[in-house]
Design a protein around this motif. Structure first.
Motif, PDB file in Angstrom:
ATOM      1  N   SER A 214       0.631  -1.654   0.201  1.00 44.85           N
ATOM      2  CA  SER A 214      -0.007  -0.009  -0.487  1.00 44.85           C
ATOM      3  C   SER A 214       0.634   0.794  -0.041  1.00 44.85           C
ATOM      4  CB  SER A 214      -1.082   0.401   1.091  1.00 44.85           C
ATOM      5  OG  SER A 214      -1.915   1.113   0.820  1.00 44.85           O
ATOM      6  N   CYS A 215       1.778   1.828  -0.786  1.00 46.37           N
ATOM      7  CA  CYS A 215       2.559   2.627  -1.177  1.00 46.37           C
ATOM      8  C   CYS A 215       3.158   2.940  -0.183  1.00 46.37           C
ATOM      9  CB  CYS A 215       1.718   3.970  -1.329  1.00 46.37           C
ATOM     10  SG  CYS A 215       0.320   3.557  -3.214  1.00 46.37           S
ATOM     11  N   GLY A 216       4.051   1.415   0.958  1.00 44.23           N
ATOM     12  CA  GLY A 216       4.526   2.337   2.051  1.00 44.23           C
ATOM     13  C   GLY A 216       3.842   2.531   3.062  1.00 44.23           C
ATOM     14  N   ARG A 217       2.708   3.207   3.167  1.00 46.99           N
ATOM     15  CA  ARG A 217       2.523   3.750   4.603  1.00 46.99           C
ATOM     16  C   ARG A 217       1.059   2.866   5.244  1.00 46.99           C
ATOM     17  NH1 ARG A 217      -3.050   7.524   1.064  1.00 46.99           N
ATOM     18  NH2 ARG A 217      -2.693   8.346   3.733  1.00 46.99           N
ATOM     19  N   PRO A 218       1.496   2.896   6.235  1.00 47.56           N
ATOM     20  CA  PRO A 218       1.208   2.121   6.967  1.00 47.56           C
ATOM     21  C   PRO A 218       0.107   2.006   7.853  1.00 47.56           C
ATOM     22  CG  PRO A 218       2.005   4.187   8.290  1.00 47.56           C
ATOM     23  CD  PRO A 218       1.928   4.127   7.178  1.00 47.56           C
ATOM     24  N   LYS A 219      -0.762   1.324   7.761  1.00 44.80           N
ATOM     25  CA  LYS A 219      -2.561   0.673   7.954  1.00 44.80           C
ATOM     26  C   LYS A 219      -3.088   2.219   9.293  1.00 44.80           C
ATOM     27  CE  LYS A 219      -6.372  -2.276   8.183  1.00 44.80           C
ATOM     28  NZ  LYS A 219      -6.721  -3.335   8.758  1.00 44.80           N
ATOM     29  N   GLY A 220      -4.146   2.837   8.245  1.00 39.88           N
ATOM     30  CA  GLY A 220      -4.518   3.577   9.054  1.00 39.88           C
ATOM     31  C   GLY A 220      -3.884   5.163   8.678  1.00 39.88           C
ATOM     32  N   ASP A 221      -3.043   5.192   7.712  1.00 40.56           N
ATOM     33  CA  ASP A 221      -2.248   6.298   8.074  1.00 40.56           C
ATOM     34  C   ASP A 221      -3.223   8.104   6.983  1.00 40.56           C
ATOM     35  OD1 ASP A 221       0.350   8.265   7.899  1.00 40.56           O
ATOM     36  OD2 ASP A 221       0.039   8.117   5.761  1.00 40.56           O
ATOM     37  N   THR A 222      -3.110   8.898   7.764  1.00 39.43           N
ATOM     38  CA  THR A 222      -3.598   9.852   6.830  1.00 39.43           C
ATOM     39  C   THR A 222      -2.498  11.357   6.782  1.00 39.43           C
ATOM     40  OG1 THR A 222      -4.596  10.491   9.709  1.00 39.43           O
ATOM     41  CG2 THR A 222      -6.212   9.611   8.218  1.00 39.43           C
ATOM     42  N   GLU A 223      -1.344  10.719   7.198  1.00 35.49           N
ATOM     43  CA  GLU A 223      -0.741  11.943   7.059  1.00 35.49           C
ATOM     44  C   GLU A 223       0.516  11.483   6.264  1.00 35.49           C
ATOM     45  OE1 GLU A 223      -0.640  14.713   9.210  1.00 35.49           O
ATOM     46  OE2 GLU A 223      -2.658  13.604  10.222  1.00 35.49           O
ATOM     47  N   TYR A 224       0.446  10.848   5.352  1.00 34.90           N
ATOM     48  CA  TYR A 224       1.064  10.498   4.159  1.00 34.90           C
ATOM     49  C   TYR A 224       2.268   9.765   4.436  1.00 34.90           C
ATOM     50  CZ  TYR A 224      -2.794  13.102   1.293  1.00 34.90           C
ATOM     51  OH  TYR A 224      -4.161  12.663   1.233  1.00 34.90           O
ATOM     52  N   ARG A 225       2.208   9.400   5.292  1.00 35.93           N
ATOM     53  CA  ARG A 225       3.753   8.772   5.686  1.00 35.93           C
ATOM     54  C   ARG A 225       4.018   7.966   4.592  1.00 35.93           C
ATOM     55  NH1 ARG A 225       3.125   6.072  11.427  1.00 35.93           N
ATOM     56  NH2 ARG A 225       5.293   6.043  11.176  1.00 35.93           N
ATOM     57  N   HIS A 226       5.337   7.926   4.723  1.00 43.53           N
ATOM     58  CA  HIS A 226       5.766   6.685   3.501  1.00 43.53           C
ATOM     59  C   HIS A 226       7.316   6.053   4.000  1.00 43.53           C
ATOM     60  CE1 HIS A 226       2.499   7.734   0.355  1.00 43.53           C
ATOM     61  NE2 HIS A 226       2.773   8.930   0.934  1.00 43.53           N
ATOM     62  N   LEU A 227       6.804   4.369   4.491  1.00 41.26           N
ATOM     63  CA  LEU A 227       7.876   4.254   5.116  1.00 41.26           C
ATOM     64  C   LEU A 227       8.915   3.057   4.278  1.00 41.26           C
ATOM     65  CD1 LEU A 227       6.235   2.091   7.709  1.00 41.26           C
ATOM     66  CD2 LEU A 227       6.702   4.070   7.837  1.00 41.26           C
ATOM     67  N   MET A 228       8.748   3.357   2.729  1.00 46.13           N
ATOM     68  CA  MET A 228       9.556   2.711   2.488  1.00 46.13           C
ATOM     69  C   MET A 228       9.237   2.651   0.807  1.00 46.13           C
ATOM     70  SD  MET A 228       7.706  -1.338   2.974  1.00 46.13           S
ATOM     71  CE  MET A 228       8.140  -0.915   4.439  1.00 46.13           C
ATOM     72  N   ALA A 229      10.164   2.285   0.141  1.00 47.99           N
ATOM     73  CA  ALA A 229       9.680   2.754  -1.879  1.00 47.99           C
ATOM     74  C   ALA A 229       9.377   1.677  -2.273  1.00 47.99           C
ATOM     75  CB  ALA A 229      10.996   3.294  -2.793  1.00 47.99           C
ATOM     76  N   THR A 230       7.808   1.196  -2.452  1.00 50.15           N
ATOM     77  CA  THR A 230       7.187   0.269  -3.000  1.00 50.15           C
ATOM     78  C   THR A 230       6.548   0.677  -3.913  1.00 50.15           C
ATOM     79  OG1 THR A 230       5.963  -2.026  -2.305  1.00 50.15           O
ATOM     80  CG2 THR A 230       5.688   0.286  -0.762  1.00 50.15           C
ATOM     81  N   THR A 231       5.154  -0.213  -4.452  1.00 53.69           N
ATOM     82  CA  THR A 231       4.172   0.006  -4.753  1.00 53.69           C
ATOM     83  C   THR A 231       2.406   0.181  -4.139  1.00 53.69           C
ATOM     84  OG1 THR A 231       3.615  -0.172  -7.353  1.00 53.69           O
ATOM     85  CG2 THR A 231       4.193  -1.692  -5.657  1.00 53.69           C
ATOM     86  N   ASN A 232       1.785   0.082  -5.409  1.00 56.17           N
ATOM     87  CA  ASN A 232       0.631  -0.179  -4.713  1.00 56.17           C
ATOM     88  C   ASN A 232      -0.194  -1.746  -5.263  1.00 56.17           C
ATOM     89  OD1 ASN A 232      -2.687  -0.290  -4.553  1.00 56.17           O
ATOM     90  ND2 ASN A 232      -2.636   1.401  -5.823  1.00 56.17           N
ATOM     91  N   MET A 233      -0.050  -2.120  -4.274  1.00 54.82           N
ATOM     92  CA  MET A 233      -0.855  -3.920  -4.893  1.00 54.82           C
ATOM     93  C   MET A 233      -2.392  -3.976  -4.461  1.00 54.82           C
ATOM     94  SD  MET A 233       2.690  -6.205  -3.902  1.00 54.82           S
ATOM     95  CE  MET A 233       3.702  -5.855  -4.188  1.00 54.82           C
ATOM     96  N   ARG A 234      -3.569  -3.031  -3.844  1.00 60.12           N
ATOM     97  CA  ARG A 234      -4.504  -3.244  -3.016  1.00 60.12           C
ATOM     98  C   ARG A 234      -4.966  -3.329  -4.213  1.00 60.12           C
ATOM     99  NH1 ARG A 234      -2.807   2.077  -1.122  1.00 60.12           N
ATOM    100  NH2 ARG A 234      -3.948   2.385  -2.548  1.00 60.12           N
ATOM    101  N   LEU A 235      -6.040  -4.596  -4.056  1.00 62.22           N
ATOM    102  CA  LEU A 235      -7.512  -5.117  -4.684  1.00 62.22           C
ATOM    103  C   LEU A 235      -8.886  -4.541  -4.334  1.00 62.22           C
ATOM    104  CD1 LEU A 235      -7.680  -7.464  -5.706  1.00 62.22           C
ATOM    105  CD2 LEU A 235      -8.591  -8.736  -4.312  1.00 62.22           C
TER     106      LEU A 235
END
Length: 407
Positions: A214-235
């Motif tokens: 989920s774009c490197g974001r922790p669950k429930g994030d509303t502050e646009y935190r991005h913990l790692m360089a990754t991509t979007n794999m959500r269903l």
């Protein structure tokens, strides 16, 4: 032979009025996105319960699930991952995408599952993980694989893309390794068109999978935190709505396939094919494919591509077995050269001998699982269609052919 197979083979995917209502409910709710819906969470819990694992993460497709599982286990540039030589390319391409190298190992002739005796010789200083595939829905020898991995400090990711609902060794397939993956692509035993899942009972892997998918974001994030360089794999929630119905129908579909599979295999033997064995450790076969060997000499010298194409022309959903992964264009010298800067020195793929996988590409075909949802008359007629293609080679050509056959 003129048989109307198209109107007799059960349509796939299957759906019912409950699926239509579920899609309408999501449509009207306007909660189509996984981030504001709840169906995804509910399905993950239900699928985890069926498997007997603690965590499931839905993703956009099965290949993404493989990348996600390997990334969560720390596989990265210059690592090596042992895979079966006979599998769909995603098992290998997911490894390449992470900057690591897949190491193909040959398979057993009776099951086309990875040959456990060949795993240990393939382990090297860069090996991080083993990815056994439950080919066609039959369990690989997981206790032996887990024992080898334990001795060498390796992780194990089960590729259960063919094995929804299958069981062996007292567990659901997908519940034995450090993690497992499933595919929900259109032809799979459960489908929402495209989709996948990673399953695990390890909390550390589960924790990693959320930001990674989920774009490197922790669950429930509303502050646009991005913990790692990754991509979007959500269903999406619309896709999840379809999976709910697929999971509901799976036990009934499996029971029907279980009843029909022995009938079909017997008819195929009568037609000159040799279906794969089912090992004693298999408690419930997934039956994603009916895979069978044949002797080209009995079919006029036809290889698997030619024989399966002839059957498809008759309306039978038959296909050649996968080519060895390292014999595809993805492993051609030019393609490998483009990866070397990121992945490090490439293994000697040209020197890797996998004779069983190579033979399977020429002499094994598979039949799609919707056939097993039909009736006995359909299965008999399909086998009869195979039998009509038997044209023995001329004796002189047959001698030459057998002289070149692998031992």
């Amino acid at each position: 032979m003129q048989v109307d197979f198209a109107s007799r083979i059960p349509l796939w995917p299957r759906y019912d009025p409950a699926d239509e209502r579920a899609l309408q409910d999501v449509l009207h709710s306007r909660l189509w996105w996984r981030g504001n819906g709840t169906r995804g969470d509910d399905f993950e819990a239900a699928f985890a319960k069926m498997l007997g694992v603690a965590h499931v993460r839905l993703v956009s497709h099965g290949t993404a699930a493989l990348e996600l599982a390997l990334a969560a286990l720390g596989v990265g540039p210059e690592d090596e991952v042992i895979v079966p030589a006979c599998t769909f390319i995603a098992t290998a391409s997911a490894v390449l995408r992470l900057g690591a190298w897949p190491i193909p190992v040959d398979v057993e002739p009776k099951t086309l599952n990875i040959d456990v005796a060949l795993i240990e010789p393939a382990i090297g200083p860069r090996t991080r993980c083993v990815v056994p595939v439950h080919m066609a829905g039959q369990a690989a020898d997981m206790p032996a694989i887990m024992a080898i991995a334990g001795r060498h400090g390796l992780s194990v990711v089960e590729d259960a893309a063919h094995a929804h609902g299958a069981r062996a060794f007292g567990s659901a397939l997908g519940a034995i390794g450090d993690a497992s993956i499933f595919s929900f692509q259109s032809g799979k035993l459960m489908t929402c068109g495209e989709g996948g899942a990673i399953a695990t009972s390890r909390a550390d892997i589960a924790a990693q999978t959320f930001p990674l998918h989920s774009c490197g974001r922790p669950k429930g994030d509303t502050e646009y935190r991005h913990l790692m360089a990754t991509t979007n794999m959500r269903l999406t929630e619309l896709q999840v709505a379809l999976l709910v119905g697929q999971l509901r129908r799976l036990p009934g579909d499996m029971a029907l396939r279980d009843r029909n599979a022995p009938i079909f295999e017997a008819r195929l033997r009568d037609a000159g094919l040799e279906p794969l064995d089912t090992r004693a450790h298999v408690e419930r076969h997934g039956r994603y494919m009916t895979l069978a060997w044949f002797d080209p000499a009995a079919f006029g010298g036809a290889d698997a591509a030619t024989l399966s194409a002839s059957l498809r022309q008759m309306g039978v959903p038959a296909f050649r077995c996968f080519p060895p992964v390292h014999h595809t264009e993805m492993f051609a010298p030019a393609a490998l050269a483009s990866l070397v800067g990121r992945n490090g020195r490439a293994p000697d793929y040209a020197g890797m001998a996998t004779p069983v996988a190579e033979r399977a590409a020429r002499e094994a075909i598979w039949f799609a699982h919707p056939l097993l949802l039909g009736d006995e008359a359909l299965l008999t007629d399909v086998a009869d269609a195979v039998a009509t293609l038997r044209v023995p080679l001329h004796p002189a050509r047959q001698v030459a052919h057998h002289a070149t056959m692998p031992a």
